[in-house]
Design an enzyme around this catalytic site. Structure first.
Site, PDB file in Angstrom:
ATOM      1  N   GLY A 138       0.792  -1.241   0.000  1.00  0.00           N
ATOM      2  CA  GLY A 138       0.000   0.000   0.000  1.00  0.00           C
ATOM      3  C   GLY A 138       0.816   1.277   0.000  1.00  0.00           C
ATOM      4  N   LEU A 173      -0.808   1.667  -7.229  1.00  0.00           N
ATOM      5  CA  LEU A 173      -2.258   1.458  -7.129  1.00  0.00           C
ATOM      6  C   LEU A 173      -2.691   1.211  -5.688  1.00  0.00           C
ATOM      7  N   ASP A 203       7.011  -8.597   4.923  1.00  0.00           N
ATOM      8  CA  ASP A 203       7.313  -9.249   3.643  1.00  0.00           C
ATOM      9  C   ASP A 203       6.334 -10.415   3.516  1.00  0.00           C
ATOM     10  N   ARG A 225       6.125 -12.855   1.785  1.00  0.00           N
ATOM     11  CA  ARG A 225       6.661 -14.192   1.482  1.00  0.00           C
ATOM     12  C   ARG A 225       6.840 -15.035   2.736  1.00  0.00           C
ATOM     13  N   TYR A 284      -4.050 -11.336 -17.872  1.00  0.00           N
ATOM     14  CA  TYR A 284      -3.313 -12.523 -18.345  1.00  0.00           C
ATOM     15  C   TYR A 284      -3.341 -13.665 -17.328  1.00  0.00           C
ATOM     16  N   LYS A 317      -0.497 -15.228 -10.925  1.00  0.00           N
ATOM     17  CA  LYS A 317      -1.804 -14.551 -10.906  1.00  0.00           C
ATOM     18  C   LYS A 317      -2.925 -15.556 -11.229  1.00  0.00           C
ATOM     19  N   PRO A 366      -6.952  -5.480 -13.505  1.00  0.00           N
ATOM     20  CA  PRO A 366      -6.731  -4.213 -14.204  1.00  0.00           C
ATOM     21  C   PRO A 366      -5.969  -4.410 -15.508  1.00  0.00           C
TER      22      PRO A 366
HETATM   23  C1  HXC Z   1      15.912 -11.446 -15.043  1.00  0.00           C
HETATM   24  C2  HXC Z   1      15.874 -10.855 -12.816  1.00  0.00           C
HETATM   25  C3  HXC Z   1      15.443  -9.544 -13.146  1.00  0.00           C
HETATM   26  C4  HXC Z   1      15.270  -9.236 -14.540  1.00  0.00           C
HETATM   27  C5  HXC Z   1      15.624  -9.693 -11.001  1.00  0.00           C
HETATM   28  N1  HXC Z   1      15.980 -10.883 -11.479  1.00  0.00           N
HETATM   29  N2  HXC Z   1      15.275  -8.851 -11.996  1.00  0.00           N
HETATM   30  N3  HXC Z   1      16.107 -11.797 -13.757  1.00  0.00           N
HETATM   31  N4  HXC Z   1      15.513 -10.217 -15.445  1.00  0.00           N
HETATM   32  N5  HXC Z   1      14.857  -8.045 -14.929  1.00  0.00           N
HETATM   33  C6  HXC Z   1      16.424 -12.054 -10.718  1.00  0.00           C
HETATM   34  C7  HXC Z   1      17.670 -11.777  -9.896  1.00  0.00           C
HETATM   35  O1  HXC Z   1      18.847 -11.904 -10.656  1.00  0.00           O
HETATM   36  C8  HXC Z   1      17.560 -12.859  -8.824  1.00  0.00           C
HETATM   37  O2  HXC Z   1      17.922 -14.125  -9.307  1.00  0.00           O
HETATM   38  C9  HXC Z   1      16.059 -12.944  -8.583  1.00  0.00           C
HETATM   39  O3  HXC Z   1      15.427 -12.394  -9.752  1.00  0.00           O
HETATM   40  C10 HXC Z   1      15.614 -12.137  -7.368  1.00  0.00           C
HETATM   41  O4  HXC Z   1      16.067 -10.798  -7.528  1.00  0.00           O
HETATM   42  P1  HXC Z   1      16.304  -9.826  -6.295  1.00  0.00           P
HETATM   43  O5  HXC Z   1      16.644  -8.490  -6.832  1.00  0.00           O
HETATM   44  O6  HXC Z   1      17.257 -10.455  -5.322  1.00  0.00           O
HETATM   45  O7  HXC Z   1      14.843  -9.882  -5.604  1.00  0.00           O
HETATM   46  P2  HXC Z   1      14.106  -8.899  -4.626  1.00  0.00           P
HETATM   47  O8  HXC Z   1      15.074  -7.909  -4.031  1.00  0.00           O
HETATM   48  O9  HXC Z   1      13.285  -9.733  -3.744  1.00  0.00           O
HETATM   49  O10 HXC Z   1      13.179  -8.026  -5.623  1.00  0.00           O
HETATM   50  C11 HXC Z   1      12.049  -8.599  -6.235  1.00  0.00           C
HETATM   51  C12 HXC Z   1      11.850  -8.094  -7.669  1.00  0.00           C
HETATM   52  C13 HXC Z   1      11.872  -6.539  -7.729  1.00  0.00           C
HETATM   53  C14 HXC Z   1      10.532  -8.667  -8.147  1.00  0.00           C
HETATM   54  C15 HXC Z   1      12.987  -8.631  -8.534  1.00  0.00           C
HETATM   55  O11 HXC Z   1      11.633  -6.105  -9.066  1.00  0.00           O
HETATM   56  C16 HXC Z   1      10.819  -5.925  -6.829  1.00  0.00           C
HETATM   57  O12 HXC Z   1      11.135  -5.628  -5.658  1.00  0.00           O
HETATM   58  N6  HXC Z   1       9.577  -5.718  -7.327  1.00  0.00           N
HETATM   59  C17 HXC Z   1       8.451  -5.210  -6.510  1.00  0.00           C
HETATM   60  C18 HXC Z   1       7.592  -4.249  -7.250  1.00  0.00           C
HETATM   61  C19 HXC Z   1       7.110  -4.670  -8.627  1.00  0.00           C
HETATM   62  O13 HXC Z   1       7.661  -5.606  -9.235  1.00  0.00           O
HETATM   63  N7  HXC Z   1       6.087  -3.937  -9.143  1.00  0.00           N
HETATM   64  C20 HXC Z   1       5.536  -4.206 -10.443  1.00  0.00           C
HETATM   65  C21 HXC Z   1       4.243  -4.915 -10.324  1.00  0.00           C
HETATM   66  S1  HXC Z   1       3.468  -4.705 -11.853  1.00  0.00           S
HETATM   67  P3  HXC Z   1      19.383 -14.783  -9.006  1.00  0.00           P
HETATM   68  O14 HXC Z   1      19.317 -16.148  -9.612  1.00  0.00           O
HETATM   69  O15 HXC Z   1      20.386 -13.891  -9.672  1.00  0.00           O
HETATM   70  O16 HXC Z   1      19.535 -14.812  -7.516  1.00  0.00           O
HETATM   71  C22 HXC Z   1       2.475  -5.925 -12.229  1.00  0.00           C
HETATM   72  C23 HXC Z   1       1.639  -5.555 -13.441  1.00  0.00           C
HETATM   73  C24 HXC Z   1       0.943  -6.708 -14.081  1.00  0.00           C
HETATM   74  O17 HXC Z   1       2.419  -6.928 -11.616  1.00  0.00           O
HETATM   75  C25 HXC Z   1       0.169  -6.382 -15.328  1.00  0.00           C
HETATM   76  C26 HXC Z   1       0.484  -5.174 -16.138  1.00  0.00           C
HETATM   77  C27 HXC Z   1      -0.504  -4.897 -17.266  1.00  0.00           C
HETATM   78  P1  NAP Z   2       3.973  -1.175  -7.407  1.00  0.00           P
HETATM   79  O1  NAP Z   2       3.794   0.253  -7.008  1.00  0.00           O
HETATM   80  O2  NAP Z   2       5.338  -1.654  -7.701  1.00  0.00           O
HETATM   81  O3  NAP Z   2       3.296  -2.078  -6.291  1.00  0.00           O
HETATM   82  C1  NAP Z   2       3.772  -3.290  -5.818  1.00  0.00           C
HETATM   83  C2  NAP Z   2       3.859  -3.213  -4.315  1.00  0.00           C
HETATM   84  O4  NAP Z   2       4.148  -4.502  -3.793  1.00  0.00           O
HETATM   85  C3  NAP Z   2       4.939  -2.252  -3.825  1.00  0.00           C
HETATM   86  O5  NAP Z   2       4.374  -1.314  -2.941  1.00  0.00           O
HETATM   87  C4  NAP Z   2       5.927  -3.169  -3.084  1.00  0.00           C
HETATM   88  O6  NAP Z   2       6.432  -2.503  -1.925  1.00  0.00           O
HETATM   89  C5  NAP Z   2       5.044  -4.346  -2.718  1.00  0.00           C
HETATM   90  N1  NAP Z   2       5.801  -5.583  -2.551  1.00  0.00           N
HETATM   91  C6  NAP Z   2       6.631  -6.173  -3.423  1.00  0.00           C
HETATM   92  N2  NAP Z   2       7.167  -7.283  -2.903  1.00  0.00           N
HETATM   93  C7  NAP Z   2       6.646  -7.399  -1.667  1.00  0.00           C
HETATM   94  C8  NAP Z   2       6.801  -8.362  -0.622  1.00  0.00           C
HETATM   95  N3  NAP Z   2       7.613  -9.415  -0.757  1.00  0.00           N
HETATM   96  N4  NAP Z   2       6.111  -8.176   0.527  1.00  0.00           N
HETATM   97  C9  NAP Z   2       5.288  -7.121   0.672  1.00  0.00           C
HETATM   98  N5  NAP Z   2       5.097  -6.194  -0.264  1.00  0.00           N
HETATM   99  C10 NAP Z   2       5.769  -6.326  -1.428  1.00  0.00           C
HETATM  100  O7  NAP Z   2       3.107  -1.531  -8.711  1.00  0.00           O
HETATM  101  P2  NAP Z   2       1.532  -1.334  -9.043  1.00  0.00           P
HETATM  102  O8  NAP Z   2       1.455  -1.108 -10.501  1.00  0.00           O
HETATM  103  O9  NAP Z   2       0.930  -0.358  -8.129  1.00  0.00           O
HETATM  104  O10 NAP Z   2       0.949  -2.802  -8.755  1.00  0.00           O
HETATM  105  C11 NAP Z   2      -0.053  -3.028  -7.784  1.00  0.00           C
HETATM  106  C12 NAP Z   2      -0.851  -4.249  -8.132  1.00  0.00           C
HETATM  107  O11 NAP Z   2      -1.576  -4.047  -9.333  1.00  0.00           O
HETATM  108  C13 NAP Z   2      -0.029  -5.516  -8.343  1.00  0.00           C
HETATM  109  O12 NAP Z   2      -0.729  -6.637  -7.834  1.00  0.00           O
HETATM  110  C14 NAP Z   2       0.050  -5.610  -9.843  1.00  0.00           C
HETATM  111  O13 NAP Z   2       0.271  -6.924 -10.292  1.00  0.00           O
HETATM  112  C15 NAP Z   2      -1.346  -5.130 -10.196  1.00  0.00           C
HETATM  113  N6  NAP Z   2      -1.503  -4.667 -11.579  1.00  0.00           N
HETATM  114  C16 NAP Z   2      -0.962  -3.493 -11.975  1.00  0.00           C
HETATM  115  C17 NAP Z   2      -1.184  -3.060 -13.263  1.00  0.00           C
HETATM  116  C18 NAP Z   2      -0.655  -1.738 -13.753  1.00  0.00           C
HETATM  117  O14 NAP Z   2      -0.846  -1.419 -14.930  1.00  0.00           O
HETATM  118  N7  NAP Z   2      -0.026  -0.944 -12.915  1.00  0.00           N
HETATM  119  C19 NAP Z   2      -1.940  -3.846 -14.144  1.00  0.00           C
HETATM  120  C20 NAP Z   2      -2.466  -5.065 -13.700  1.00  0.00           C
HETATM  121  C21 NAP Z   2      -2.250  -5.463 -12.408  1.00  0.00           C
HETATM  122  P3  NAP Z   2       7.913  -2.712  -1.342  1.00  0.00           P
HETATM  123  O15 NAP Z   2       8.846  -2.618  -2.491  1.00  0.00           O
HETATM  124  O16 NAP Z   2       8.053  -1.599  -0.336  1.00  0.00           O
HETATM  125  O17 NAP Z   2       7.927  -4.050  -0.675  1.00  0.00           O
END
Ligand code: HXC
Ligand code: NAP
Length: 293
Positions: free
Chosen positions: A23, A27, A73, A75, A156, A171, A197
């Protein structure tokens, strides 16, 4: 049209306590803001406590509501249990769990390490499972009369998608959990729904899904029949409705909010959108002509 107009009546969520995972940004933050405006107490959770505290402070000032920042976290089940205990200590009860936290990035699947795949599955599927299980057990134990889980998935989840395979896999699992528990836990007064979304620009998603010049190369508005991306308030309106008592008979549903995006990709002949109007007379004549022979 004003897509940022607010939908529900004042105090529509008064007295409710809502937990929004992820949060602190994007979003999750937009939905939290609207829940606070509608009178709910909201706990926002994620890994980054500093970010959460800044967001909570900002939203408290803007809305006058009560927003609590809690590190968790998703997880780790023990962290989810501790977070739930903190929420109960602060507010006395919890009514709604919004599973919004997610991780995602684009990559050809064969380039992924096993850990990279696991990381996304762990945040999205295992994280939603951890929260749902902990909150569900609590509600069932307390015999709470009505409670809600709202899961944020994406379209998806049912079409699948290349290049975001861990996210699509996770998902899809969350959607299956939504529909399964909607039936199994209805007897405990727990409603389970999901929102799917389409494109709603956020920093978190756009940096990972459209890095560099990909955002200008792949204009997301072109994929959407309504030719625009979503406004965060439109999603917040839908979420507020689905967690409110006004949606009390909606259970097991996934509501798509994508301007028609996924159907445009799915419909066999939707590419005919590219045929100019003036060509249709000629095409009709050609088809009719063929039919009469
Ligand atoms: C390939 C990758 C990578 C990349 C990370 N990894 N990024 N591999 N391409 N771009 C690999 C790393 O090398 C590592 O593997 C493993 O993934 C874990 O990476 P860490 O950085 O150690 O993980 P962590 O710090 O836990 O971070 C998690 C994360 C990061 C998912 C990688 O991006 C994150 O914190 N995301 C949170 C927010 C987020 O993703 N928001 C977007 C949601 S949008 P190895 O083997 O090297 O250890 C969404 C929209 C859906 O869902 C629909 C849209 C229309
Ligand atoms: P975002 O701002 O990156 O949101 C993801 C959030 O998840 C961050 O606040 C992040 O916070 C938190 N998060 C990641 N790993 C976590 C963990 N291990 N434990 C607890 N929190 C964690 O992206 P967003 O676009 O707003 O996405 C929100 C939701 O909408 C997601 O479910 C995404 O799949 C969905 N969605 C988004 C879109 C779009 O177009 N934006 C479309 C379809 C679906 P920290 O990094 O602080 O942990």
């Amino acid at each position: 049209m004003d897509f940022s107009a607010k939908m529900l009546r004042d105090d529509a969520l008064k007295g409710k306590t809502i937990v929004v995972t992820g949060g602190g940004s994007g979003l999750g933050k937009a939905m939290t803001k609207y829940f606070l405006e509608l009178g709910a107490n909201v706990a926002i959770t994620s890994r980054d406590l500093d970010k959460l505290q800044k967001t909570a402070e900002e939203l408290t000032t803007e809305t006058g509501g009560t927003c609590l920042a809690l590190q968790c976290d998703v997880r780790h089940y023990d962290q989810v249990e501790s977070m739930l205990a903190e929420v109960l200590k602060a507010f006395g009860k919890v009514d709604v769990l919004l599973n919004n936290a997610a991780g995602n990035f684009i990559s050809p699947t064969e380039r992924l390490s096993a850990n990279a795949f696991d990381t996304i599955i762990d945040i999205v599927l295992k994280g939603s499972k951890n929260c749902t299980l902990a909150f569900g057990k609590h509600w069932i134990d307390k015999k709470q009369e009505s409670s809600v889980v709202l899961n944020i998935v994406t379209t998806y989840a049912w079409t699948g998608s290349g290049y975001v395979v861990p996210s699509a896999t996770a998902k899809a699992g969350v959607l299956a959990m939504t529909r399964s528990l909607a039936v199994e836990w209805a007897k405990y007064g727990i409603r389970m729904n999901a929102i799917a979304p389409g494109p709603f620009p956020t920093k978190g998603a756009w940096e990972r899904l459209l890095p560099g010049d990909l955002a200008s190369k792949f204009d997301m508005t072109k994929k959407v029949p309504l030719r625009r991306v979503g406004n965060h308030q439109e999603l917040a309106n839908l979420a507020a409705y689905l967690v409110s008592d006004f949606s009390g008979y909606i259970n097991g549903e996934v509501v798509t909010i994508d301007g028609g995006e996924w159907l445009q990709g799915a419909g066999e002949f939707n590419m005919l959108e590219q045929i100019p109007q003036e060509m249709w007379d000629m095409l009709e004549a050609m088809i009719k002509n063929k039919g009469s022979k």
